[in-house]
Write a protein that holds these residues in place. Sequence first.
Motif, PDB file in Angstrom:
ATOM      1  N   THR A  75      50.772  28.448  31.918  1.00  0.00           N
ATOM      2  CA  THR A  75      51.007  29.664  31.142  1.00  0.00           C
ATOM      3  C   THR A  75      50.697  30.883  32.004  1.00  0.00           C
ATOM      4  O   THR A  75      49.811  30.862  32.859  1.00  0.00           O
ATOM      5  N   ARG A  76      51.423  31.938  31.750  1.00  0.00           N
ATOM      6  CA  ARG A  76      51.257  33.153  32.547  1.00  0.00           C
ATOM      7  C   ARG A  76      49.906  33.800  32.293  1.00  0.00           C
ATOM      8  O   ARG A  76      49.260  34.277  33.230  1.00  0.00           O
ATOM      9  N   LEU A  77      49.442  33.805  31.070  1.00  0.00           N
ATOM     10  CA  LEU A  77      48.171  34.469  30.769  1.00  0.00           C
ATOM     11  C   LEU A  77      47.004  33.759  31.437  1.00  0.00           C
ATOM     12  O   LEU A  77      46.053  34.400  31.905  1.00  0.00           O
ATOM     13  N   TYR A  78      47.048  32.420  31.494  1.00  0.00           N
ATOM     14  CA  TYR A  78      45.984  31.663  32.161  1.00  0.00           C
ATOM     15  C   TYR A  78      46.017  31.892  33.667  1.00  0.00           C
ATOM     16  O   TYR A  78      44.971  32.058  34.299  1.00  0.00           O
ATOM     17  N   GLU A  79      47.207  31.927  34.231  1.00  0.00           N
ATOM     18  CA  GLU A  79      47.334  32.144  35.675  1.00  0.00           C
ATOM     19  C   GLU A  79      46.808  33.521  36.073  1.00  0.00           C
ATOM     20  O   GLU A  79      46.065  33.651  37.059  1.00  0.00           O
ATOM     21  N   VAL A  80      47.171  34.550  35.308  1.00  0.00           N
ATOM     22  CA  VAL A  80      46.703  35.900  35.632  1.00  0.00           C
ATOM     23  C   VAL A  80      45.185  35.993  35.493  1.00  0.00           C
ATOM     24  O   VAL A  80      44.495  36.594  36.329  1.00  0.00           O
ATOM     25  N   PHE A  81      44.652  35.369  34.456  1.00  0.00           N
ATOM     26  CA  PHE A  81      43.200  35.404  34.251  1.00  0.00           C
ATOM     27  C   PHE A  81      42.473  34.711  35.399  1.00  0.00           C
ATOM     28  O   PHE A  81      41.510  35.252  35.961  1.00  0.00           O
ATOM     29  N   VAL A  82      42.898  33.514  35.758  1.00  0.00           N
ATOM     30  CA  VAL A  82      42.209  32.753  36.806  1.00  0.00           C
ATOM     31  C   VAL A  82      42.318  33.466  38.147  1.00  0.00           C
ATOM     32  O   VAL A  82      41.329  33.547  38.889  1.00  0.00           O
ATOM     33  N   ARG A  83      43.485  33.986  38.472  1.00  0.00           N
ATOM     34  CA  ARG A  83      43.619  34.700  39.746  1.00  0.00           C
ATOM     35  C   ARG A  83      42.706  35.914  39.801  1.00  0.00           C
ATOM     36  O   ARG A  83      42.094  36.205  40.831  1.00  0.00           O
ATOM     37  N   GLY A  84      42.604  36.617  38.695  1.00  0.00           N
ATOM     38  CA  GLY A  84      41.698  37.759  38.663  1.00  0.00           C
ATOM     39  C   GLY A  84      40.252  37.359  38.863  1.00  0.00           C
ATOM     40  O   GLY A  84      39.501  38.032  39.581  1.00  0.00           O
ATOM     41  N   ARG A  85      39.842  36.245  38.244  1.00  0.00           N
ATOM     42  CA  ARG A  85      38.462  35.797  38.410  1.00  0.00           C
ATOM     43  C   ARG A  85      38.222  35.252  39.820  1.00  0.00           C
ATOM     44  O   ARG A  85      37.134  35.413  40.380  1.00  0.00           O
ATOM     45  N   LEU A  86      39.218  34.588  40.410  1.00  0.00           N
ATOM     46  CA  LEU A  86      39.061  34.097  41.777  1.00  0.00           C
ATOM     47  C   LEU A  86      38.897  35.254  42.751  1.00  0.00           C
ATOM     48  O   LEU A  86      38.090  35.179  43.691  1.00  0.00           O
ATOM     49  N   GLU A  87      39.639  36.324  42.541  1.00  0.00           N
ATOM     50  CA  GLU A  87      39.481  37.499  43.396  1.00  0.00           C
ATOM     51  C   GLU A  87      38.084  38.090  43.251  1.00  0.00           C
ATOM     52  O   GLU A  87      37.473  38.503  44.249  1.00  0.00           O
ATOM     53  N   ALA A  88      37.571  38.138  42.022  1.00  0.00           N
ATOM     54  CA  ALA A  88      36.215  38.663  41.816  1.00  0.00           C
ATOM     55  C   ALA A  88      35.178  37.766  42.474  1.00  0.00           C
ATOM     56  O   ALA A  88      34.205  38.248  43.065  1.00  0.00           O
ATOM     57  N   ILE A  89      35.358  36.459  42.390  1.00  0.00           N
ATOM     58  CA  ILE A  89      34.419  35.528  43.018  1.00  0.00           C
ATOM     59  C   ILE A  89      34.445  35.677  44.533  1.00  0.00           C
ATOM     60  O   ILE A  89      33.400  35.665  45.200  1.00  0.00           O
ATOM     61  N   ALA A  90      35.640  35.838  45.105  1.00  0.00           N
ATOM     62  CA  ALA A  90      35.741  35.960  46.560  1.00  0.00           C
ATOM     63  C   ALA A  90      35.120  37.253  47.067  1.00  0.00           C
ATOM     64  O   ALA A  90      34.597  37.304  48.189  1.00  0.00           O
ATOM     65  N   ARG A  91      35.172  38.314  46.262  1.00  0.00           N
ATOM     66  CA  ARG A  91      34.615  39.607  46.702  1.00  0.00           C
ATOM     67  C   ARG A  91      33.107  39.673  46.565  1.00  0.00           C
ATOM     68  O   ARG A  91      32.461  40.450  47.262  1.00  0.00           O
ATOM     69  N   ASP A  92      32.522  38.892  45.679  1.00  0.00           N
ATOM     70  CA  ASP A  92      31.100  38.990  45.375  1.00  0.00           C
ATOM     71  C   ASP A  92      30.352  37.848  46.050  1.00  0.00           C
ATOM     72  O   ASP A  92      30.572  36.677  45.718  1.00  0.00           O
ATOM     73  N   PRO A  93      29.464  38.129  47.002  1.00  0.00           N
ATOM     74  CA  PRO A  93      28.728  37.036  47.669  1.00  0.00           C
ATOM     75  C   PRO A  93      27.901  36.208  46.705  1.00  0.00           C
ATOM     76  O   PRO A  93      27.756  34.998  46.894  1.00  0.00           O
ATOM     77  N   LYS A  94      27.340  36.841  45.680  1.00  0.00           N
ATOM     78  CA  LYS A  94      26.554  36.067  44.719  1.00  0.00           C
ATOM     79  C   LYS A  94      27.425  35.047  43.996  1.00  0.00           C
ATOM     80  O   LYS A  94      27.022  33.903  43.782  1.00  0.00           O
ATOM     81  N   GLN A  95      28.619  35.464  43.620  1.00  0.00           N
ATOM     82  CA  GLN A  95      29.496  34.543  42.923  1.00  0.00           C
ATOM     83  C   GLN A  95      30.067  33.496  43.875  1.00  0.00           C
ATOM     84  O   GLN A  95      30.324  32.364  43.469  1.00  0.00           O
ATOM     85  N   THR A  96      30.244  33.857  45.138  1.00  0.00           N
ATOM     86  CA  THR A  96      30.697  32.868  46.107  1.00  0.00           C
ATOM     87  C   THR A  96      29.680  31.752  46.234  1.00  0.00           C
ATOM     88  O   THR A  96      30.034  30.586  46.391  1.00  0.00           O
ATOM     89  N   GLY A  97      28.405  32.095  46.132  1.00  0.00           N
ATOM     90  CA  GLY A  97      27.364  31.072  46.178  1.00  0.00           C
ATOM     91  C   GLY A  97      27.330  30.182  44.966  1.00  0.00           C
ATOM     92  O   GLY A  97      26.631  29.178  44.962  1.00  0.00           O
TER      93      GLY A  97
END
Length: 743
Positions: free
Chosen positions: A447-469
Amino acid sequence: PGLPPSVSCADAMASRGEPRVGLLARAFFCVGVSVDASGAPAPKLLLRRTFAGDGKSNSSDDQLVSVAYEKHFCFPEYVPGALTSLVPETHARPSTYTFALTESDGSQTIGFCRRFLPPGDGARYPIVTCILSKLPWFAFFWEALEPLDAHVWPLARPALFDTGGARPESTNPALPQNAHVTRYLTELCEREAPPPRAEVSASTPWHPPGTALPQRVSLYAPDDGATSSRVAATAARGVRFAPLLRGAFTDAQCCLALFAALLFERRVIISGVDAGAVSRAAHAAAALIAPFEWQHIFLPLLPHPFLEVCTAPMPFLVGVHSAHAAALDRLPKEEVFRVDLDTGEYTYFPADLDALPSKPRRALEQKLEFQIRGQNRIDDAAVARAFRVFLSTTVSAYRRHVVPETSERRVPENALVADGVWLDQNAFEAHAATRRTKMMLGNLRGTRLYEVFVRGRLEAIARDPKQTGLMGARLGNSTAGESVTGSLIGGGGSSSGGDAMSGLNSAVSAEAALLAYAAEDFQHELPQDAALTAVYRAGSASAAAGAASAAAATTRAAAHAAKSAAWGAKTSAKMFDAFVGSARAYGTKTYGNTSLAGSTVGMHGKSAHRGNYGAFEGGHDDDSPVGGPARSAGAFVGVDRFRRDDERRQSLTEDASASKPPPAPSTATTAAAAAAAALARRHNSSPGGLSIDVNARAYHSGTPSPTAPAPSPASNFSPTAFSPTPSNFSPAGSASGFDSGTG
């Protein structure tokens, strides 16, 4: 031209706390109803004004006004050429509703409409005032339009009654520069968008100065949730769930079915006779799936020129006035979820509801039923929170399966990848807690809504060192949960409490971080008991190991106890058989029959049983017939006989112990064998052929009699080994987490 472009969920658009840019509003216009050349009523543009910030007109804003007027968004029930689609009214309360437009660059603009009857007597057509803005501030703009009802009519009347188009107002319906309404709207709307909860005020020039009438109108920008509750921000903007839970609906089933249809991107049509209820229901429906955003066609009110949108093969969410129901039924449609707000009827897809996990669904349904039946007014923040908690419960575990691209695992071709990290959707579904959860995750996949949500969260995780851990197995290395566990670990109190919980820091911080980020991802408050929940979840892995160890110890102890109980039952049976045989032999000798005289069989009185027990103690046998000869207690086997045998055996045991103490058995099996051998020896040497080793029974049951020797450590069952909290268990997975001696 053609089909209208799609509009994303307006409610979710501002719920992310993004910075506001641009002006507060783009344009204002007013539409009335006039009579065309054929004699049929038709909408007519009466006033218009754009806010460019520099006092000049903006071509894109003018174009939006023209589209909204020409496509009849302000009168969604209008059918061109129909004589009865618009009818005059004598009494009507003001109503509010919205529509949505999308420009070529993909930006969305919402039209906030207020419909009211102009001053006068008799039947008259309504007037609609509208503000166009990119900000989804429903309550704010409706409140801003309210003071204009009495002041717009004098400016709009000349153009309304000029049916021939002779007056300049008919060809150029611009709002006069020096009008009170113009000054009010310019001061209010031609400014930068204010920060959350900031005051926005504008003068009311129609009130003479020096009077008691208010000289200014004060409005407040709604909270966007960036610094407070996201669900409260939803209610503050004016999203209302009452159209989906009240009215013709008696339970929450329709709302749940609608939620499932939107979650799996079905085609949805909401219809009703009240334009305000239809548009509010459409916005509320889009808000049900937050923080997911509806990525397809979104039209809170669909005017007649765009009814063919309902035949589109792609997903859509539209609201349709009931005046178009007949035309809508004639259109070819497939797999459409349709709900009628007037009758409460709806069509749904059973497979969608079946894919919702049972326990979270029941919890969600209970919360909605409470709002329907338990209160006079719907708590919109509580409803929004209930749906977000449902999504958080079922989807938030995706963080456990976020993998960096540098790992040894191969990235699948269809994986969701963003900034060097990707989601292992296969593992996410494989580790789902239940069958329905796995089914729901499978349906969301693609689904498009799930894909957009997950990509947005993956970008946030990649930018934040705490979340990367927090990715995968490195979940315990993050300190993101310190704010949650600070009050629980080292957050005050005695130092011994902090020492006892010190072993939990890593695991609890990891689980608390997961809970905290789940609440952030799905935009709901963290529960008050989140820290305790984190402790419970953090200890689950080590608790499983501890429970397995305790279960093994319990199994061994149970086997030991079972053997001891079996031995005791067997010994007791032998004792009773010997007693019955001895008594029967005595009865045969004395009375000439094999029955026990005065047997307890069939005797129910307390005195009868007391008499029987007295025969075991002394010189008179109450089981004998009244007046019969007295007998000696030694004539048959009784308790005194057992006691004498026990005393004799005790003296023999003490003499033997003085010379050579017997070895203590190490297991229940050897103990039972030793007891059996002792029983055999006593059987061969005791008069009457019966001897009960009371010490052996007490020895192996763990409850020694006063005459029994001290139990051996090898056979004694220690309560520590059977404790529900063994000494080798701690919620943190280490033996140092709790002290069994002090716990």
